[in-house]
Design an enzyme around this catalytic site. Structure first.
Site, PDB file in Angstrom:
ATOM      1  N   LEU A  18       0.855  -1.200   0.000  1.00 29.58           N
ATOM      2  CA  LEU A  18       0.000   0.000   0.000  1.00 29.58           C
ATOM      3  C   LEU A  18       0.885   1.244   0.000  1.00 29.58           C
ATOM      4  CD1 LEU A  18      -2.467  -1.061   2.840  1.00 29.58           C
ATOM      5  CD2 LEU A  18      -2.907  -1.097   0.364  1.00 29.58           C
ATOM      6  N   ASP A  60       2.883  -5.807   2.912  1.00 29.20           N
ATOM      7  CA  ASP A  60       3.260  -4.799   3.901  1.00 29.20           C
ATOM      8  C   ASP A  60       3.723  -5.401   5.230  1.00 29.20           C
ATOM      9  OD1 ASP A  60       2.668  -2.123   2.663  1.00 29.20           O
ATOM     10  OD2 ASP A  60       0.713  -3.059   2.373  1.00 29.20           O
ATOM     11  N   ARG A 131      -6.809   4.418   9.671  1.00 26.23           N
ATOM     12  CA  ARG A 131      -6.515   3.029  10.038  1.00 26.23           C
ATOM     13  C   ARG A 131      -6.974   2.677  11.460  1.00 26.23           C
ATOM     14  NH1 ARG A 131      -2.336   1.085   6.727  1.00 26.23           N
ATOM     15  NH2 ARG A 131      -2.609   2.086   4.699  1.00 26.23           N
ATOM     16  N   HIS A 161      -0.359   7.870   9.850  1.00 24.31           N
ATOM     17  CA  HIS A 161      -0.342   7.368  11.218  1.00 24.31           C
ATOM     18  C   HIS A 161       0.089   8.482  12.170  1.00 24.31           C
ATOM     19  CE1 HIS A 161       0.265   3.099   9.510  1.00 24.31           C
ATOM     20  NE2 HIS A 161      -0.861   3.079  10.186  1.00 24.31           N
ATOM     21  N   CYS A 248       8.172   1.925  11.962  1.00 21.60           N
ATOM     22  CA  CYS A 248       7.274   0.874  11.460  1.00 21.60           C
ATOM     23  C   CYS A 248       7.944  -0.478  11.317  1.00 21.60           C
ATOM     24  CB  CYS A 248       6.734   1.246  10.081  1.00 21.60           C
ATOM     25  SG  CYS A 248       6.302   2.946   9.888  1.00 21.60           S
TER      26      CYS A 248
HETATM   27  C1  CIR Z   1       0.742   0.712   4.919  1.00 16.90           C
HETATM   28  O1  CIR Z   1       0.198   1.572   4.215  1.00 16.90           O
HETATM   29  O2  CIR Z   1       0.137   0.079   5.788  1.00 16.90           O
HETATM   30  C2  CIR Z   1       2.184   0.424   4.682  1.00 16.90           C
HETATM   31  N1  CIR Z   1       2.511   0.557   3.303  1.00 16.90           N
HETATM   32  C3  CIR Z   1       3.048   1.352   5.518  1.00 16.90           C
HETATM   33  C4  CIR Z   1       2.863   1.182   6.983  1.00 16.90           C
HETATM   34  C5  CIR Z   1       3.700   2.105   7.752  1.00 16.90           C
HETATM   35  N2  CIR Z   1       3.598   1.843   9.151  1.00 16.90           N
HETATM   36  C6  CIR Z   1       3.651   2.763  10.087  1.00 16.90           C
HETATM   37  O3  CIR Z   1       3.677   3.962   9.780  1.00 16.90           O
HETATM   38  N3  CIR Z   1       3.601   2.356  11.338  1.00 16.90           N
END
Ligand code: CIR
Length: 253
Positions: A18, A60, A131, A161, A248
């Site tokens: 994503l 992811d 989210r 986030h 992340c």
């Molecule tokens: C997403 O959109 O879920 C992943 N491509 C990126 C997640 C990043 N995670 C975070 O900021 N904790």
């Protein structure tokens, strides 16, 4: 102090992750090299790192921070907001259970990505984002209370986030970007504002007195060093292409 970290290697399928970043597709080989450097940095900060295998079915899945929350008292499995990520939870559960058997879980219709959760001592700020919804945050606060900890919700509008725009560096120091810089919930912190052109560095990570900072953001790096922290710069280009920041890529506890 943190003792442990859990990470997961990036999968070849990460090119289908994503993203809203418009930075092009990540290069898997380069991502693996950057991930290895990240693991080494965690080890240099004194952490025992559990490295999980890549999960091809979940593009992811290397962003393990979103699927579980570790606190000083236990662990909680989340229910991620993106449907394509919900199946990741069953694969992180065994690693989490090695440290805390039978962790609690967020359940539908609640959604939480733990990238929306920032720990400040025994208090957890929970960003309401695309989210993480109200029901998920309410469940999380109740589960934290069971552990003798507290949580509060942070209203936000633009960021993916909460920790995309705010990072706690301990000692009351908080990196802030955009809408979170002037956010009333954070007015008591020593706020260090990260500029628009360096916004990606607002996601930096304190570990045992050192701060991991993404490579290529000199003003942010200088501001963090001016606070007296040792810093480690890490190349993150391939994860940035998927909206992923330094925090992340690991669970730290
Ligand atoms: C997403 O959109 O879920 C992943 N491509 C990126 C997640 C990043 N995670 C975070 O900021 N904790």
């Amino acid at each position: 102090m943190f003792k442990n970290a859990i990470v997961r290697k990036p999968s070849k399928s990460m090119v289908k992750g994503l993203t809203s970043a418009r930075l092009g597709k990540p290069d898997h080989d380069l991502a693996c090299q950057q991930h290895q450097d990240y693991v080494t940095a965690l080890q240099e900060c004194g952490l025992q790192v559990t490295v999980l295998d890549a999960l091809e079915a979940y593009p992811d899945a290397c962003f393990v921070e979103d699927v579980a929350l570790f606190t000083p008292k236990g662990a909680i499995l989340t229910h991620p907001g993106a449907a394509s990520r919900q199946g990741e939870v069953q694969f992180i559960a065994p690693a989490v259970s090695q440290f805390y058997p039978n962790p609690d879980s967020i359940v539908a219709p609640g959604h939480v990505d733990a990238g929306d959760i920032m720990m400040v001592g025994g208090h957890f700020y929970i960003g309401l984002s695309s989210r993480t919804n109200n029901q998920g945050a309410h469940q999380m606060i109740a589960l934290l209370a069971k552990q003798g900890l507290s949580g509060s919700m942070v209203k936000m509008s633009a960021l993916l986030h909460l920790k995309t725009g705010v990072s706690y560096l301990e000692n009351n120091n908080l990196l802030t970007f955009g809408e979170l810089h002037s956010h009333p919930d954070f007015s008591d912190f020593n706020r260090i504002e990260i500029s628009q052109e360096e916004s990606y560095a607002a996601n930096s990570v304190w570990i045992n007195g050192s701060v991991l900072v993404p490579k290529g953001f000199p003003k942010a790096l200088a501001a963090i060093q001016a606070l007296g922290y040792d810093t480690k710069e890490l190349a993150m280009s391939e994860f940035q292409k998927l909206d992923g920041g330094l925090s992340c890529l690991s669970l730290r506890f």
